[in-house]
Design a protein around this motif. Structure first.
Motif, PDB file in Angstrom:
ATOM      1  N   PHE A 106       0.785  -1.233   0.115  1.00  0.00           N
ATOM      2  CA  PHE A 106      -0.128  -0.071   0.070  1.00  0.00           C
ATOM      3  C   PHE A 106       0.856   1.219   0.170  1.00  0.00           C
ATOM      4  O   PHE A 106       1.592   1.809   1.115  1.00  0.00           O
ATOM      5  N   LEU A 107       0.684   1.920  -1.029  1.00  0.00           N
ATOM      6  CA  LEU A 107       1.647   3.158  -1.133  1.00  0.00           C
ATOM      7  C   LEU A 107       1.038   4.234  -1.322  1.00  0.00           C
ATOM      8  O   LEU A 107       0.030   4.771  -1.778  1.00  0.00           O
ATOM      9  N   GLY A 108       1.737   5.292  -0.698  1.00  0.00           N
ATOM     10  CA  GLY A 108       1.333   6.903  -0.728  1.00  0.00           C
ATOM     11  C   GLY A 108       2.127   7.383  -2.040  1.00  0.00           C
ATOM     12  O   GLY A 108       2.819   7.085  -2.805  1.00  0.00           O
ATOM     13  N   ALA A 109       1.723   8.661  -2.122  1.00  0.00           N
ATOM     14  CA  ALA A 109       2.136   9.517  -3.229  1.00  0.00           C
ATOM     15  C   ALA A 109       1.948  11.069  -2.711  1.00  0.00           C
ATOM     16  O   ALA A 109       1.163  11.423  -2.172  1.00  0.00           O
ATOM     17  N   ASP A 110       2.891  11.832  -3.552  1.00  0.00           N
ATOM     18  CA  ASP A 110       2.725  13.264  -3.320  1.00  0.00           C
ATOM     19  C   ASP A 110       1.702  13.473  -4.537  1.00  0.00           C
ATOM     20  O   ASP A 110       0.945  14.579  -4.326  1.00  0.00           O
ATOM     21  N   ALA A 111       1.854  12.921  -5.771  1.00  0.00           N
ATOM     22  CA  ALA A 111       0.817  12.902  -6.711  1.00  0.00           C
ATOM     23  C   ALA A 111       0.904  11.855  -7.583  1.00  0.00           C
ATOM     24  O   ALA A 111       1.776  10.869  -7.539  1.00  0.00           O
ATOM     25  N   VAL A 112      -0.054  11.568  -8.339  1.00  0.00           N
ATOM     26  CA  VAL A 112      -0.123  10.521  -9.483  1.00  0.00           C
ATOM     27  C   VAL A 112      -0.706  10.630 -10.559  1.00  0.00           C
ATOM     28  O   VAL A 112      -1.578  11.505 -10.840  1.00  0.00           O
ATOM     29  N   ASP A 113       0.259  10.361 -11.793  1.00  0.00           N
ATOM     30  CA  ASP A 113      -0.144  10.806 -12.998  1.00  0.00           C
ATOM     31  C   ASP A 113      -0.116   9.424 -13.970  1.00  0.00           C
ATOM     32  O   ASP A 113       0.591   8.389 -13.829  1.00  0.00           O
ATOM     33  N   ALA A 114      -1.470   9.277 -14.791  1.00  0.00           N
ATOM     34  CA  ALA A 114      -1.655   8.085 -15.428  1.00  0.00           C
ATOM     35  C   ALA A 114      -0.505   7.845 -16.432  1.00  0.00           C
ATOM     36  O   ALA A 114      -0.173   6.430 -16.755  1.00  0.00           O
ATOM     37  N   GLN A 115       0.348   8.765 -16.861  1.00  0.00           N
ATOM     38  CA  GLN A 115       1.394   8.445 -17.842  1.00  0.00           C
ATOM     39  C   GLN A 115       2.838   8.269 -17.136  1.00  0.00           C
ATOM     40  O   GLN A 115       3.409   7.198 -17.562  1.00  0.00           O
ATOM     41  N   TYR A 116       3.090   8.933 -16.051  1.00  0.00           N
ATOM     42  CA  TYR A 116       4.386   8.695 -15.476  1.00  0.00           C
ATOM     43  C   TYR A 116       4.303   8.000 -14.051  1.00  0.00           C
ATOM     44  O   TYR A 116       5.264   7.555 -13.840  1.00  0.00           O
ATOM     45  N   GLY A 117       3.310   7.773 -13.679  1.00  0.00           N
ATOM     46  CA  GLY A 117       3.304   7.085 -12.485  1.00  0.00           C
ATOM     47  C   GLY A 117       3.119   7.972 -11.030  1.00  0.00           C
ATOM     48  O   GLY A 117       2.389   8.885 -10.881  1.00  0.00           O
TER      49      GLY A 117
ATOM     50  N   CYS B  55       4.480  10.355  -8.079  1.00  0.00           N
ATOM     51  CA  CYS B  55       5.224  11.471  -8.366  1.00  0.00           C
ATOM     52  C   CYS B  55       5.841  11.637  -6.903  1.00  0.00           C
ATOM     53  O   CYS B  55       4.934  11.617  -5.900  1.00  0.00           O
ATOM     54  N   GLU B  56       7.198  12.073  -6.458  1.00  0.00           N
ATOM     55  CA  GLU B  56       7.753  12.309  -5.240  1.00  0.00           C
ATOM     56  C   GLU B  56       8.810  13.397  -5.398  1.00  0.00           C
ATOM     57  O   GLU B  56       9.183  13.758  -6.468  1.00  0.00           O
ATOM     58  N   ALA B  57       9.178  13.800  -4.310  1.00  0.00           N
ATOM     59  CA  ALA B  57      10.310  14.945  -4.366  1.00  0.00           C
ATOM     60  C   ALA B  57      11.508  14.938  -4.632  1.00  0.00           C
ATOM     61  O   ALA B  57      12.167  15.600  -5.447  1.00  0.00           O
ATOM     62  N   GLU B  58      11.814  13.457  -4.402  1.00  0.00           N
ATOM     63  CA  GLU B  58      13.220  12.899  -4.675  1.00  0.00           C
ATOM     64  C   GLU B  58      13.358  11.467  -5.376  1.00  0.00           C
ATOM     65  O   GLU B  58      12.598  10.852  -5.012  1.00  0.00           O
ATOM     66  N   LEU B  59      14.581  11.557  -5.929  1.00  0.00           N
ATOM     67  CA  LEU B  59      14.661  10.257  -6.821  1.00  0.00           C
ATOM     68  C   LEU B  59      14.683   9.261  -5.703  1.00  0.00           C
ATOM     69  O   LEU B  59      14.561   7.751  -6.045  1.00  0.00           O
TER      70      LEU B  59
ATOM     71  N   PRO C 180       3.839  18.017  -9.326  1.00  0.00           N
ATOM     72  CA  PRO C 180       4.585  19.068  -8.662  1.00  0.00           C
ATOM     73  C   PRO C 180       5.856  18.882  -8.663  1.00  0.00           C
ATOM     74  O   PRO C 180       6.681  19.815  -8.488  1.00  0.00           O
ATOM     75  N   PHE C 181       6.402  17.664  -8.836  1.00  0.00           N
ATOM     76  CA  PHE C 181       7.921  17.293  -8.975  1.00  0.00           C
ATOM     77  C   PHE C 181       8.451  16.506 -10.135  1.00  0.00           C
ATOM     78  O   PHE C 181       7.596  16.154 -11.102  1.00  0.00           O
ATOM     79  N   HIS C 182       9.581  16.094 -10.051  1.00  0.00           N
ATOM     80  CA  HIS C 182      10.341  15.614 -11.342  1.00  0.00           C
ATOM     81  C   HIS C 182      10.726  14.190 -10.976  1.00  0.00           C
ATOM     82  O   HIS C 182      11.462  13.743 -11.788  1.00  0.00           O
ATOM     83  N   ALA C 183      10.652  13.386 -10.111  1.00  0.00           N
ATOM     84  CA  ALA C 183      10.856  12.247  -9.683  1.00  0.00           C
ATOM     85  C   ALA C 183       9.704  11.361  -9.956  1.00  0.00           C
ATOM     86  O   ALA C 183       8.802  11.399  -9.143  1.00  0.00           O
ATOM     87  N   TRP C 184       9.866  10.272 -10.553  1.00  0.00           N
ATOM     88  CA  TRP C 184       8.504   9.513 -10.856  1.00  0.00           C
ATOM     89  C   TRP C 184       8.867   7.825 -10.842  1.00  0.00           C
ATOM     90  O   TRP C 184      10.142   7.489 -10.774  1.00  0.00           O
ATOM     91  N   ALA C 185       7.892   7.020 -10.262  1.00  0.00           N
ATOM     92  CA  ALA C 185       8.142   5.760 -10.083  1.00  0.00           C
ATOM     93  C   ALA C 185       6.881   5.037 -11.291  1.00  0.00           C
ATOM     94  O   ALA C 185       5.547   5.300 -10.737  1.00  0.00           O
ATOM     95  N   PRO C 186       6.828   4.563 -12.422  1.00  0.00           N
ATOM     96  CA  PRO C 186       6.066   4.149 -13.190  1.00  0.00           C
ATOM     97  C   PRO C 186       5.083   2.927 -12.479  1.00  0.00           C
ATOM     98  O   PRO C 186       5.802   2.201 -11.751  1.00  0.00           O
ATOM     99  N   LEU C 187       3.936   2.917 -12.725  1.00  0.00           N
ATOM    100  CA  LEU C 187       3.175   2.171 -12.211  1.00  0.00           C
ATOM    101  C   LEU C 187       3.000   0.794 -12.899  1.00  0.00           C
ATOM    102  O   LEU C 187       2.947   0.801 -14.148  1.00  0.00           O
ATOM    103  N   PRO C 188       3.238  -0.279 -12.306  1.00  0.00           N
ATOM    104  CA  PRO C 188       3.250  -1.703 -13.168  1.00  0.00           C
ATOM    105  C   PRO C 188       1.670  -2.163 -13.562  1.00  0.00           C
ATOM    106  O   PRO C 188       0.989  -1.766 -12.799  1.00  0.00           O
TER     107      PRO C 188
END
Length: 274
Positions: A172-183, A185-189, A218-226
């Motif tokens: 169960f994961l949290g997120a600063d934001a979620v985008d359908a294309q990028y996955g 979003c967090e503040a840091e890599l 809001p930020f530029h670090a992303w983790a794609p959604l599997p």
């Protein structure tokens, strides 16, 4: 003419919330010479567009160019987060091992997980640890690693090393934001790298995010959604926000919630100044 007046009023509500951090329904109704129900519709419209975020017990202006603290996040969308967390905890089955990320929404799962029997919780942050530390029915494993004070979550090589020795039934994961294309979003890599590892070690992946977080960057670090990820959001999320996720193969669950009077009557700007 009525549409133009409505747009002008809503723009002024956003401007005032940005400058003061708080907009009360009754005061706004008097100011604009409309009914409180009209103002509530305005707030609902602005929330669905991601321009404001309703809060519990007050309001806070959120600067989307800077990472907010756990305390600041705790008042955002309180009832929505509580409902999402309750639904997520109901997915946990006896005998399972689950990973609970750092953050306010996932942290709210703690009170519900106390009632689960024969469950092992892998804790990625202090919030879930504090909620379960006195639960006799729960076995707790801690990722460890470097603590990020803003999120009260563990990150870094030690956390990643612990994950490499584990698999979990559900993450169960949290997120600063979620985008359908990028996955996610967090503040840091370093955060997105850990979330990718979490998703890789889980049989079922859930991302918990209320409507105000959807489609934001809001930020530029992303983790794609599997493939097969489940996005759990609240019922205020419009089809415009959720359709892109479904088109990308993400299962979307919209959890209904009942707003409190305080949550309904106050608002904070997303993108405003602190």
């Amino acid at each position: 003419m009525a549409l133009r007046e409505s747009e002008s009023r809503r723009a002024e509500i956003v401007r005032q919330a940005r400058s003061t951090g708080l907009a009360g329904v009754e005061d706004l109704a008097v100011q604009f010479g409309v009914t409180p129900s009209t103002i509530r519709r305005d707030l609902g419209h602005l929330t669905s567009r991601g321009l404001i975020a309703r809060t519990y017990g007050g309001a806070i202006a959120i600067d989307t160019t800077h990472e907010s603290s756990l305390r600041q996040r705790s008042v955002e969308g309180f009832d929505a987060k509580r409902a999402i967390a309750a639904w997520a905890a109901q997915q946990v089955q006896p005998g399972e091992t689950v990973l609970v990320d750092a953050g306010t929404t996932v942290g709210a799962m703690g009170v519900h997980l106390r009632d689960c029997r024969d469950v092992t919780v892998v804790a990625a942050g202090l919030t879930i640890l504090e909620a379960l530390v006195e639960s006799p029915e729960t076995r707790i494993e801690c990722l460890g690693g470097t603590l990020r004070p803003l999120t009260q979550g563990f990150v870094g090589p030690l956390a990643e090393a612990t994950l490499s020795r584990l698999t979990v039934d559900r993450a169960f994961l949290g997120a600063d934001a979620v985008d359908a294309q990028y996955g996610i979003c967090e503040a840091e890599l370093i955060q997105t790298r850990l979330k990718e590892a979490m998703m890789d070690r889980a049989e079922h992946v859930y991302v918990l995010a209320h409507a105000a977080k959807l489609g934001k960057r809001p930020f530029h670090a992303w983790a794609p959604l599997p493939p097969g990820t489940t996005l759990v959001t609240d019922a205020s999320a419009t089809a415009e926000l959720t359709d892109p996720f479904e088109a990308a193969g993400v299962t979307v669950v919209k959890v209904p919630h009942r707003e409190s009077a305080t949550d309904r009557d106050t608002a904070a700007v997303v993108g405003g100044s602190r």
